[in-house]
Design an enzyme around this catalytic site. Structure first.
Site, PDB file in Angstrom:
ATOM      1  N   ARG A 139      -0.420  -1.587   1.589  1.00  0.00           N
ATOM      2  CA  ARG A 139      -0.129  -1.306   3.005  1.00  0.00           C
ATOM      3  C   ARG A 139       1.212  -1.930   3.410  1.00  0.00           C
ATOM      4  O   ARG A 139       2.045  -1.293   4.035  1.00  0.00           O
ATOM      5  CB  ARG A 139      -1.261  -1.882   3.858  1.00  0.00           C
ATOM      6  CG  ARG A 139      -1.283  -1.342   5.276  1.00  0.00           C
ATOM      7  CD  ARG A 139      -2.435  -1.949   6.043  1.00  0.00           C
ATOM      8  NE  ARG A 139      -3.703  -1.804   5.364  1.00  0.00           N
ATOM      9  CZ  ARG A 139      -4.806  -2.469   5.689  1.00  0.00           C
ATOM     10  NH1 ARG A 139      -4.792  -3.321   6.691  1.00  0.00           N
ATOM     11  NH2 ARG A 139      -5.932  -2.286   5.020  1.00  0.00           N
ATOM     12  N   ASP A 194      -3.313   8.061 -10.345  1.00  0.00           N
ATOM     13  CA  ASP A 194      -2.489   9.185  -9.860  1.00  0.00           C
ATOM     14  C   ASP A 194      -1.112   8.741  -9.392  1.00  0.00           C
ATOM     15  O   ASP A 194      -0.321   9.580  -8.970  1.00  0.00           O
ATOM     16  CB  ASP A 194      -3.182   9.879  -8.678  1.00  0.00           C
ATOM     17  CG  ASP A 194      -3.172   9.004  -7.439  1.00  0.00           C
ATOM     18  OD1 ASP A 194      -3.586   7.830  -7.546  1.00  0.00           O
ATOM     19  OD2 ASP A 194      -2.729   9.464  -6.373  1.00  0.00           O
ATOM     20  N   SER A 245      -6.485  -0.303  -2.106  1.00  0.00           N
ATOM     21  CA  SER A 245      -6.876  -0.216  -0.703  1.00  0.00           C
ATOM     22  C   SER A 245      -7.828  -1.330  -0.271  1.00  0.00           C
ATOM     23  O   SER A 245      -8.797  -1.636  -0.964  1.00  0.00           O
ATOM     24  CB  SER A 245      -7.533   1.138  -0.431  1.00  0.00           C
ATOM     25  OG  SER A 245      -7.993   1.167   0.897  1.00  0.00           O
ATOM     26  N   ARG A 246      -7.558  -1.873   0.912  1.00  0.00           N
ATOM     27  CA  ARG A 246      -8.485  -2.844   1.501  1.00  0.00           C
ATOM     28  C   ARG A 246      -9.650  -2.126   2.172  1.00  0.00           C
ATOM     29  O   ARG A 246     -10.580  -2.764   2.658  1.00  0.00           O
ATOM     30  CB  ARG A 246      -7.743  -3.714   2.512  1.00  0.00           C
ATOM     31  CG  ARG A 246      -6.696  -4.553   1.823  1.00  0.00           C
ATOM     32  CD  ARG A 246      -6.013  -5.507   2.747  1.00  0.00           C
ATOM     33  NE  ARG A 246      -5.242  -6.439   1.933  1.00  0.00           N
ATOM     34  CZ  ARG A 246      -4.945  -7.680   2.264  1.00  0.00           C
ATOM     35  NH1 ARG A 246      -5.352  -8.155   3.404  1.00  0.00           N
ATOM     36  NH2 ARG A 246      -4.258  -8.442   1.463  1.00  0.00           N
ATOM     37  N   ASN A 247      -9.576  -0.799   2.212  1.00  0.00           N
ATOM     38  CA  ASN A 247     -10.660   0.004   2.778  1.00  0.00           C
ATOM     39  C   ASN A 247     -11.508   0.657   1.685  1.00  0.00           C
ATOM     40  O   ASN A 247     -12.344   1.523   1.983  1.00  0.00           O
ATOM     41  CB  ASN A 247     -10.075   1.093   3.678  1.00  0.00           C
ATOM     42  CG  ASN A 247      -9.392   0.520   4.910  1.00  0.00           C
ATOM     43  OD1 ASN A 247     -10.046  -0.053   5.771  1.00  0.00           O
ATOM     44  ND2 ASN A 247      -8.073   0.640   4.987  1.00  0.00           N
ATOM     45  N   GLY A 288      -0.315   5.057  -3.739  1.00  0.00           N
ATOM     46  CA  GLY A 288      -0.772   3.962  -4.609  1.00  0.00           C
ATOM     47  C   GLY A 288      -0.171   2.602  -4.318  1.00  0.00           C
ATOM     48  O   GLY A 288      -0.536   1.622  -4.964  1.00  0.00           O
ATOM     49  N   ASP A 303      -8.064   6.438  -4.499  1.00  0.00           N
ATOM     50  CA  ASP A 303      -7.338   7.485  -3.767  1.00  0.00           C
ATOM     51  C   ASP A 303      -6.496   8.309  -4.734  1.00  0.00           C
ATOM     52  O   ASP A 303      -5.602   7.774  -5.388  1.00  0.00           O
ATOM     53  CB  ASP A 303      -6.402   6.848  -2.727  1.00  0.00           C
ATOM     54  CG  ASP A 303      -7.179   6.108  -1.646  1.00  0.00           C
ATOM     55  OD1 ASP A 303      -8.368   6.405  -1.479  1.00  0.00           O
ATOM     56  OD2 ASP A 303      -6.586   5.245  -0.980  1.00  0.00           O
ATOM     57  N   ASP A 310      -8.933   4.577 -10.541  1.00  0.00           N
ATOM     58  CA  ASP A 310      -8.267   4.406  -9.258  1.00  0.00           C
ATOM     59  C   ASP A 310      -9.098   5.215  -8.243  1.00  0.00           C
ATOM     60  O   ASP A 310      -9.864   6.104  -8.647  1.00  0.00           O
ATOM     61  CB  ASP A 310      -6.834   4.944  -9.369  1.00  0.00           C
ATOM     62  CG  ASP A 310      -6.125   4.952  -8.035  1.00  0.00           C
ATOM     63  OD1 ASP A 310      -6.053   3.898  -7.398  1.00  0.00           O
ATOM     64  OD2 ASP A 310      -5.646   6.024  -7.624  1.00  0.00           O
TER      65      ASP A 310
END
Ligand code: B16
Ligand code: MG
Length: 215
Positions: free
Chosen positions: A49, A168, A114-116, A46, A11, A9
């Site tokens: 958005r 996480d 995440s899309r980032n 996790g 973040d 993962d």
């Protein structure tokens, strides 16, 4: 079955963007008169958005256009913050762990909601360390659905049972277990204690223990 791939993962495992996410949601919420706090932010770890916004709205329904506007506003603030990210923003032990995995000739992947994710990975300059990267654009159903991890295993050309996932978030552990993978929780037991194995932080992860326990 023995492990052939480690899926990370992003973040909360490789880097900690949670504070950036929090500040961006808080700024949007304040401007829009929505109730939000650090405590509520814990529920967003996790999750996608859209799901994050639904949690903030707490049952209040908005037209799709308005949902999109609020998500875009938050994402604009988040992307502004990402511009500050550098190679210094890796979590302790993360780079060493990825390199150890590679030295063992195991496959490596990132699977982030995440899309980032690709922007974050390029700011950290770690893209070359992974065989494949899956992100918030890769599948339709976000964690806790198993889809993102199953998609990642397919791209790596390994069976789900041959993958260990480092996560996480509660939703991430749920997703890894649903995918039939070996789920390694990073963080407190209240959050990730339902994983097959738990370490307090990325710096505490012992690859040998994962490989032995999963075998
Ligand atoms: P974005 P991960 C997750 O990343 C974050 O933990 C979560 O807080 C965020 O809402 C989600 O990505 C979506 O992020 O808005 O950038 O698409 O932990 O799955 O790497
Ligand atoms: Mg995470």
């Amino acid at each position: 079955m023995s492990i052939k791939a480690i899926i990370f993962d992003l973040d909360g495992v490789i880097t900690d963007t949670a504070e950036f996410h929090y500040q961006s949601w808080q700024r949007m919420a304040d401007e829009e008169g929505l109730d939000f706090s650090r405590e509520k932010n814990e529920q967003l770890r996790g999750v996608s958005r859209r799901r994050s916004l639904e949690i903030i709205l707490d049952g209040q329904e908005l037209p799709e256009e308005e949902m999109q506007r609020l998500m875009d506003k938050k994402n604009g603030y988040y992307q502004e913050k990402l511009k500050q990210m550098t190679t210094e923003d890796m979590l302790p032990g993360a780079e060493e762990l990825i390199l150890e995995v590679k030295n063992r000739n195991l496959k490596t992947a990132v699977a982030s909601a995440s899309r980032n994710a690709r922007t974050v990975i390029s700011a950290l300059e770690i893209g070359d360390l992974f065989d494949t990267i899956s992100d918030g654009h890769s599948v339709e159903n976000p964690k806790p659905a198993p889809d993102l991890f199953l998609h990642t295993a397919e791209k790596l050309n390994v069976e789900p049972e041959e993958c260990a996932v480092l996560e996480d978030a509660e939703a991430g552990i749920d997703a890894a277990l649903a995918a039939d993978m070996f789920a390694v929780g990073i963080g407190p037991a209240e959050r990730v204690g339902h994983g097959d194995l738990v370490f307090a932080s990325t710096a505490d992860v012992k690859l040998d223990v994962i490989l032995e326990e999963a075998d």
